[in-house]
Structure formats: C-alpha cells, structure tokens
Design a protein around this motif. Structure first.
Motif, PDB file in Angstrom:
ATOM      1  N   VAL A   7      -6.857  -8.165  -0.369  1.00 43.42           N
ATOM      2  CA  VAL A   7      -6.576  -7.968  -2.228  1.00 43.42           C
ATOM      3  C   VAL A   7      -6.738  -6.093  -1.519  1.00 43.42           C
ATOM      4  CG1 VAL A   7      -7.417  -6.857  -3.716  1.00 43.42           C
ATOM      5  CG2 VAL A   7      -8.065  -9.070  -2.935  1.00 43.42           C
ATOM      6  N   PRO A   8      -5.230  -4.918  -1.522  1.00 41.81           N
ATOM      7  CA  PRO A   8      -5.479  -3.790  -1.198  1.00 41.81           C
ATOM      8  C   PRO A   8      -6.084  -2.905  -2.168  1.00 41.81           C
ATOM      9  CG  PRO A   8      -3.389  -4.722  -1.372  1.00 41.81           C
ATOM     10  CD  PRO A   8      -4.115  -5.813  -1.599  1.00 41.81           C
ATOM     11  N   GLN A  41      -7.883  -0.442   4.109  1.00 43.54           N
ATOM     12  CA  GLN A  41      -7.235   0.051   2.793  1.00 43.54           C
ATOM     13  C   GLN A  41      -7.007  -1.541   2.349  1.00 43.54           C
ATOM     14  OE1 GLN A  41      -4.969   2.546   2.371  1.00 43.54           O
ATOM     15  NE2 GLN A  41      -5.256   2.937   3.628  1.00 43.54           N
ATOM     16  N   ASP A  42      -7.769  -2.215   2.797  1.00 41.90           N
ATOM     17  CA  ASP A  42      -7.903  -3.700   1.848  1.00 41.90           C
ATOM     18  C   ASP A  42      -9.038  -4.292   2.593  1.00 41.90           C
ATOM     19  OD1 ASP A  42      -7.178  -4.612   4.132  1.00 41.90           O
ATOM     20  OD2 ASP A  42      -5.288  -4.092   3.807  1.00 41.90           O
ATOM     21  N   GLN A  51      -8.729  -4.158 -10.145  1.00 49.31           N
ATOM     22  CA  GLN A  51      -8.336  -3.408 -12.022  1.00 49.31           C
ATOM     23  C   GLN A  51     -10.822  -3.973 -11.958  1.00 49.31           C
ATOM     24  OE1 GLN A  51      -6.661  -2.859 -13.396  1.00 49.31           O
ATOM     25  NE2 GLN A  51      -4.770  -3.549 -12.565  1.00 49.31           N
ATOM     26  N   GLY A  73      -6.277  -0.591  -3.824  1.00 44.31           N
ATOM     27  CA  GLY A  73      -5.495   0.361  -4.681  1.00 44.31           C
ATOM     28  C   GLY A  73      -5.308  -0.420  -6.185  1.00 44.31           C
ATOM     29  N   ARG A  74      -5.386  -1.432  -5.572  1.00 44.60           N
ATOM     30  CA  ARG A  74      -4.646  -2.902  -7.040  1.00 44.60           C
ATOM     31  C   ARG A  74      -6.102  -3.075  -7.746  1.00 44.60           C
ATOM     32  NH1 ARG A  74      -0.375  -1.032  -7.015  1.00 44.60           N
ATOM     33  NH2 ARG A  74       1.786  -2.042  -5.463  1.00 44.60           N
ATOM     34  N   ARG A  97      -0.686   4.793 -16.310  1.00 47.71           N
ATOM     35  CA  ARG A  97      -0.087   3.047 -16.100  1.00 47.71           C
ATOM     36  C   ARG A  97      -0.638   1.412 -15.825  1.00 47.71           C
ATOM     37  NH1 ARG A  97       4.868   3.195 -12.681  1.00 47.71           N
ATOM     38  NH2 ARG A  97       5.049   1.269 -13.521  1.00 47.71           N
ATOM     39  N   ARG A  98      -2.234   2.181 -15.984  1.00 41.96           N
ATOM     40  CA  ARG A  98      -3.165   1.101 -15.524  1.00 41.96           C
ATOM     41  C   ARG A  98      -2.730   0.255 -16.472  1.00 41.96           C
ATOM     42  NH1 ARG A  98      -9.002   3.771 -14.838  1.00 41.96           N
ATOM     43  NH2 ARG A  98      -7.055   5.067 -13.804  1.00 41.96           N
ATOM     44  N   LEU A 156       2.068   2.374  -3.372  1.00 43.86           N
ATOM     45  CA  LEU A 156       0.794   2.490  -4.255  1.00 43.86           C
ATOM     46  C   LEU A 156       0.840   4.571  -4.689  1.00 43.86           C
ATOM     47  CD1 LEU A 156      -3.099   1.000  -3.067  1.00 43.86           C
ATOM     48  CD2 LEU A 156      -0.839   0.361  -4.551  1.00 43.86           C
ATOM     49  N   MET A 163      -7.760   5.361  -4.583  1.00 47.17           N
ATOM     50  CA  MET A 163      -6.128   4.638  -4.065  1.00 47.17           C
ATOM     51  C   MET A 163      -5.174   4.021  -5.560  1.00 47.17           C
ATOM     52  SD  MET A 163      -7.317   2.945  -0.861  1.00 47.17           S
ATOM     53  CE  MET A 163      -8.489   3.642   0.199  1.00 47.17           C
ATOM     54  N   THR A 164      -6.030   3.860  -6.761  1.00 48.44           N
ATOM     55  CA  THR A 164      -5.236   3.127  -7.793  1.00 48.44           C
ATOM     56  C   THR A 164      -4.249   3.423  -8.148  1.00 48.44           C
ATOM     57  OG1 THR A 164      -8.084   2.871  -9.166  1.00 48.44           O
ATOM     58  CG2 THR A 164      -5.976   2.544 -10.330  1.00 48.44           C
ATOM     59  N   ALA A 165      -3.414   2.474  -8.300  1.00 50.05           N
ATOM     60  CA  ALA A 165      -2.613   2.393  -9.192  1.00 50.05           C
ATOM     61  C   ALA A 165      -2.572   0.938  -9.962  1.00 50.05           C
ATOM     62  CB  ALA A 165      -1.429   1.839  -8.164  1.00 50.05           C
ATOM     63  N   GLY A 166      -1.397   1.019 -11.297  1.00 52.77           N
ATOM     64  CA  GLY A 166      -1.303   0.590 -11.916  1.00 52.77           C
ATOM     65  C   GLY A 166       0.173  -0.580 -11.896  1.00 52.77           C
ATOM     66  N   ARG A 192       0.972  -1.357  -0.563  1.00 55.52           N
ATOM     67  CA  ARG A 192      -0.269   0.395   0.152  1.00 55.52           C
ATOM     68  C   ARG A 192       1.074   1.349   0.323  1.00 55.52           C
ATOM     69  NH1 ARG A 192      -2.941  -2.887   3.816  1.00 55.52           N
ATOM     70  NH2 ARG A 192      -1.702  -1.224   5.432  1.00 55.52           N
ATOM     71  N   ALA A 202      -0.405   7.307 -12.225  1.00 56.83           N
ATOM     72  CA  ALA A 202      -0.794   5.942 -12.631  1.00 56.83           C
ATOM     73  C   ALA A 202      -1.947   5.510 -13.100  1.00 56.83           C
ATOM     74  CB  ALA A 202      -1.820   5.330 -10.843  1.00 56.83           C
TER      75      ALA A 202
END
Lengths: 520, 178
Positions: free
Chosen positions: B115-116, B99-100, B121, B118-119, A498-499, A489, B174-177, A486, A495
């Motif tokens: 599963v966070p 957070q998750d 999809q 932010g991950r 880059r998704r 992140l 919180m998205t990140a790729g 986290r 992001a």
C-alpha cells in the motif's frame, strides 16, 4: 463541508407527476396486502365470475373494490407527501465550488450535500413509462458506490438536460486528454462492419438533425463520434451468445420430438427434469435480450471533458463520463467476434450500481481498430503497441488452454494485461488509479514458482489481475506497479479536493424526528 | 536469506521476502488469541469422550463411536493448537519502507500487499475484548479500493499506536485521491 452555506436556498421540486409514477409501486404492495386479507374469498376464483353474473352476493366484490380504491388513495397520498418532502438545489460557495443539496424522506428525513467536483458520472435515464410522458431521471454516481448515488426522479426532459449541463459545469475540471499521436477520432470511428462510406454518411445525417426527438437531452456542441446500427448489435449479440441459442434450439427440438414420441406427460416430466437447465437458459437469453435493449440506438458523443453515451430502446440511458473519472478500460473480443474483427470496449467508473459492476459499455461492438482507437481516446494508450510479456511455460500446468494468451505490458500511463483463450480481453489500468498492489500464491502456484499479481482499484472498478507470473517476474511487476503508482501521486494541493468521500463528500444526516429541522 | 529460511521455515524468494527490507513479526500474544476458538473445539471433543465413557459405564448401548469421534476432534484441535496456529501467526510480517507499507502472511496460501502511503484513506486501530486483555490490537489500512486487504493483527498496543501515528504522518505528506 466547511464552506457550506448555512441558509438553505429555495429548493426545486421534482416534476408533479412523480408521485403518480411512484405510487404505482406502493399500490402494488398494498394490492398484495389486500389480496392477502381476502385470500379465503379469492381462493376460489370462480366467485368473481359468479359475482359478475349476479349469482352470488355482489357486496363482496364491491368490498374488494373499495379496499383497492382506499389503497390507491392512501398510496397516492403517501407519494404526494413524500414528493412534497423532496427537493434539491444547486449552490455555489464563494470559491465557485458547487454543491447539490438533496432533501428527501417523509419519516426518515435525509439531507444530502454532494460536492459536485466529486461526481463520477452523470446519467439521464428514461424508463419506459416516464419516457412516454416526456420525463427523465437524473442520476449522479459517487465514488463511494451505490449508497451514495443521488437519483433525481423525475424531471422534465428539458429540465434534466439543463440541470445536467449545470452540474457538468461544476464537475468538468479536467483538460481534454486526447490521444497524442493520432488525428481526431471521427475518421476511424465509424459504424463497424460498414467500412465503406455509408457509416460516415449515416453519422452526418444524424448530426444534421436526423435524430429522433429526444428534445432537451441533446447537447449542442457534443460531437457524435460513433454509433452502432441495430442490425450489427443483434448480429454481435447472437454471435456472442451462440452457445446459449444453440442449446435453446436443441432443447426445443428435444421437447417436440419427446412429446411426439412419448406424449404430453413425457413433455411435462422432461420440463420438470430439466428445470435447472431451463432456468439457466432463460436467464442467459433474457440477459442477452436485456443487454440488446440496453445497447440499442447506441451513440457515443465527445464532450469537452469526456464522452457521453446515449442508448436504450425501451428505457434510455444518457450517461456522461469525464476522462479523468475513468478507472480502467477493457477491450473484449469474444471468440466468434474475432473472425469478423469485432470488439467491445468497457470502461470502469468509480461508484456505479451493482448491476453495472461489469462496467459500462463505451462501445458495445465495433471494428477492432476503431475500438483500439477509442481506448486510445479515453486512456491515451494504444493497447496494440505495447510489448506483452507472456506468463511463461510454467503457467501451462495451471491454465492449459489460455496460458499462451496471458501477457502484461507496461505503458507510461498504465499497465495492460491480456488474457483469455476464447473470450479474449485486454484490461488497462492507469497507474494513478492504483490503490494497492497484492501478490497471491496458492499451493500449486508455489510448487511451480508462480504468483498472481492484483491491482486493487476503487470501488466499482473490476480488479486488475496478472495471472501466473513467474516469481521474479511477479516481483518486478509488483515493484514497478508501486513505483509508477507513486510517481503518479499528485501534489497535495490538487489532491485535497479530489480525495474520495470517506470524509466529507456525501453527508447524509438522518433524523427520526422531523420537527427538529428547519425544513421545509 | 539463509536466516530467513531458518526463521520462517519457508524458502526465501524475492517476491514474498524482499531482501533488504526490515520485516517485523507480530506479537506472540496473537497465538493465545487465535488459540481460544481451538480451545472451544478441544473442550467439545473432551466432553464427547467423557459423555461416551460415562454412558458406557452406566450400561447404555454401544457408545464407543462417540468416544472415537471425541478423540478425533481432540486430535484435530491439538494439531491446530500446537502446529497450525503458531505457524500461521508467525507468518504475519510487515515492513515500512520509505514510500509504502508491505504486509505479507500465509504459508500454504501466501499473500503480499503493498500500500503506497499516499493511497491510505483511513487508518484504524481496533481491538476486541480478548485482544484488549492481551494488550494487542489490529491496524487496518483502508484505501479507496474495497479489495485492499491490508490488516496487521496482533500488534502490541503501543506499537500499534506508534505505527498509526507514523502512517498518518506519512499519509498526510503524500496523499492523493481518486
């Protein structure tokens, strides 16, 4: 795909020899079909002999040849049409974001738009025949896996090289990440097994222009940081597969002795009896030979944003990997290699094809210290500097051989796990790649209060696992992995582009009716 | 912890029953759904018994093995019906943390997935015709990893939709790729 230009730019074609190279495959299929048609006549192979000597009707042979010729024409025509329907172009929108258009397909038309920023790796491959003709294939791997890869086959070598550079200009967004505490890599990364100055000399000679002609594919300014001599590669491969080779020797001796004692019929019987063993042996040995062919002439270059691998004897591979596309790194040390202090380094890249599931070799064999340094180069972590916490005595019941070697170390950038009694390996995963964390506990593990912790990584990367951790240990590990994942992140702004491509990255529209589209 | 032990029947521990987390069960209607295949097995068992007995009455040669086999199949189905299915279903738990998302299930073979947000999809809410009738749905979280197995079956339809919306909102933030 909002910013996509609506006007199709002029498409570039693949090399005109492509249909010729492609039609061989189709011709093979048609020949098989023709063979099926004429099976009754062909069943008795003697008639060919008779026909050639004029003793039977020559017309049958002519007919067969005619069919073959027709098949060749049809396949050439089909290949030519499909070549005409194939094209690509690179576009940049107003923001300078590059997109590769790739159109192909004769009946099922496929139009792909690939966001170049999402490309995970760029390969220039040369199978044997195209290589002899000075052609190569450019392959782009996407995170979504094999279905999303784009293979531009074939292009002239120089064109492929130029195109790769053009694409890399659009993908290379990452700043160079170097191992912070260490001097540049050239010093330690020499050809393993030759710790004296010869390796450096060899590299110097190679960089000075002693390389065999791979004109057009060499990139100026890429620094050669390591290479593997063929002799070393062969030695390492033989040692790695020594059991298979020993088995082969025993098997051959057994066959010879058996045939001498009991005659040839016994030999045949023995071969039939040992069919599974034979198959396994042949598979293992062919795997070894193909891996040797693949890793021959191995050279590793440093590019501004990553590394480039160049290898292969019959078919050559030229693969560029950006540092920020690496999903995991593994250091492998087979049992017999450890006596010599050798190690191999593998990297995981998102996407990639099925045959590369075990990861791309970043270094097929080198000295252990050089391998560790290489890992530090790509991941920023010195794997030998961590404190590895063992799995504890409880694991002995479930893994009597290897339990002592199970260990986990947490670094600032990621987690590493050690395992393997015979084939020792250290797997490192950066926290920012962690997609989810899973703990599993089987029935026996529960009796022993143990659990296995997995880190789920993007498609194409090998799953990271910490086997047989004690309960509290596993709970800490799960918590820590999640917390640090986290923390890694990124802010939403970075992001956003880059998704991965579940949404938009790789849009392939398929249409059955070619007339509907405005292309070509 | 004592309550956890009483509720779930399995010993509590820090890994699979993280204390201080609001674990939520899934709908008991999932038991009904999971019992349907068992019902099919039971019917086959009963049919075998009836067939065996009927043929015996007609005077066919020894058919008691068929009756016994039918009895066995029915017994297995009964165990599944009354013991295994309810226990397996009641082992599904999920918890939303800041957070998750935590999901755990299994009794003999236990699994915990974290599963966070932010991950994530894709968040899927799906229901087959049977669960549709029962008013329950499955929420599936998809990450970039094919190994992530984050599925919560048997959520009441409106709970599933609320969960989906909450997760989507959190994921958005919180998205990140890759």
């Amino acid at each position: 795909m909002t910013s996509t230009v609506n006007v199709t730019p002029p498409l570039r074609r693949l090399h005109p020899l492509t249909p010729v190279l492609g039609s061989w495959r189709l011709l093979g299929g048609l020949t098989a079909a023709a063979f099926g048609l004429f099976r009754e006549r062909l069943e008795n192979l003697a008639w060919i002999w008779d026909a050639l000597h004029g003793s039977t009707d020559f017309a049958v042979l002519l007919k067969a040849l005619g069919v073959l010729l027709f098949a060749l024409l049809v396949s050439a025509l089909a290949a030519w049409l499909s070549w005409r329907a194939t094209g690509f172009a690179i576009m940049a929108d107003d923001n300078g974001v590059g997109t590769l258009l790739f159109h192909r397909g004769l009946f099922v038309r496929q139009r792909s738009q690939v966001r170049l920023k999402r490309v995970q790796s760029v390969d220039v491959n040369q199978p044997l025949v195209p290589r002899l003709l000075g052609l190569s294939a450019l392959r782009l791997d996407m995170a979504a896996g094999e279905g999303a890869s784009v293979n531009l086959a074939y292009l002239r070598n120089a064109d492929a090289g130029r195109l790769r550079e053009e694409i890399l200009r659009h993908t290379g967004v990452a700043p160079v990440r170097a191992a912070t505490e260490q001097p540049p890599p050239t010093a330690g990364l020499s050809t393993a097994g030759r710790p004296d100055g010869t390796a450096d000399a060899a590299i110097a000679a190679a960089t000075a222009g002693g390389l065999p002609a791979r004109a057009g594919l060499e990139v100026r300014g890429d620094e050669l940081i390591a290479q593997v001599s063929t002799a070393h590669l062969i030695r390492a491969n033989l040692l790695d597969g020594v059991s298979a080779w020993l088995l082969l020797v025993v098997w051959l001796i057994g066959l010879v002795v058996g045939s001498v004692i009991w005659g040839w019929e016994a030999l045949l019987a023995a071969v039939a009896f040992l069919v599974p063993l034979t198959i396994a042996l042949v598979a293992q040995i062919s795997r070894q030979i193909s891996s040797m062919l693949k890793d021959a002439n191995f050279r590793l270059y440093r590019t501004p944003t990553g590394v480039r691998i160049s290898s292969g004897l019959t078919s050559t591979i030229n693969r560029t990997i950006d540092f920020d596309r690496i999903q995991g790194v593994r250091l492998m040390e087979p049992y017999l290699w450890r006596r010599f202090g050798w190690a191999a380094v593998m990297v995981d890249i998102a996407g990639g094809s099925r045959d590369e599931e075990k990861g791309a070799a970043l270094m097929p064999v080198t000295g252990r210290s050089a391998a560790l340094e290489l890992v530090a180069q790509v991941s920023g972590v010195w794997l030998d500097h961590g404190t590895y916490v063992g799995a504890g005595g409880g694991a002995r019941r479930l893994d009597p051989w290897g339990w002592r070697y199970l260990g986990v170390a947490l670094f600032d950038q990621g987690a590493a796990r050690r395992s393997g009694r015979w084939r020792r390996s250290i797997a490192f995963v950066p926290f920012e790649r962690v997609q989810s964390v899973t703990a599993r506990q089987g029935w026996l593990q529960r009796r022993l209060s143990l659990a296995t912790v997995y880190v789920d990584l993007p498609v194409g990367a090998k799953r990271w696992d910490a086997q047989h951790r004690g309960h509290d240990d596993a709970a800490t590990l799960v918590g820590e992995l999640c917390r640090r994942a986290r923390a890694q992140l990124e802010p939403a702004s970075r992001a956003a582009d880059r998704r991965p491509e579940h949404e938009a990255e790789h849009q392939a529209t398929q249409q059955l009716a070619p007339g509907v589209q405005h292309w070509p | 912890m004592a309550t956890l032990r009483r509720v779930t029947g399995v010993p509590a521990d820090a890994l699979f029953f993280e204390p201080g987390v609001a674990w939520r069960p899934v709908s008991p209607k999932l038991v009904t759904e999971r019992r349907l295949p068992v019902l099919a097995v039971a019917l086959v068992g009963v049919a075998m018994m009836i067939l065996g007995a009927a043929l015996q009455l007609v005077g066919a040669p020894v058919l008691w093995p068929l009756v016994m086999a039918g009895l066995l199949v029915t017994a297995v189905a009964a165990v599944l019906w009354f013991v295994v299915v309810p226990r397996v279903v009641s082992s599904w738990r999920y918890a939303e943390r800041a957070q998750d998302l935590l999901i755990r299930h299994g009794r003999v073979y236990r699994r915990l997935t974290v599963v966070p947000y932010g991950r994530m999809q894709v968040i899927e809410v799906s229901a087959n015709p049977i669960s549709h009738r029962l008013g329950i749905a499955t929420v599936t979280l998809v990450t970039a990893s094919a190994n992530t197995n984050a599925k919560i079956p048997g959520l009441p339809m409106e709970v599933a939709q609320e969960l989906r919306d909450r997760l989507a909102a959190k994921g958005e933030a919180m998205t990140a790729g890759l």
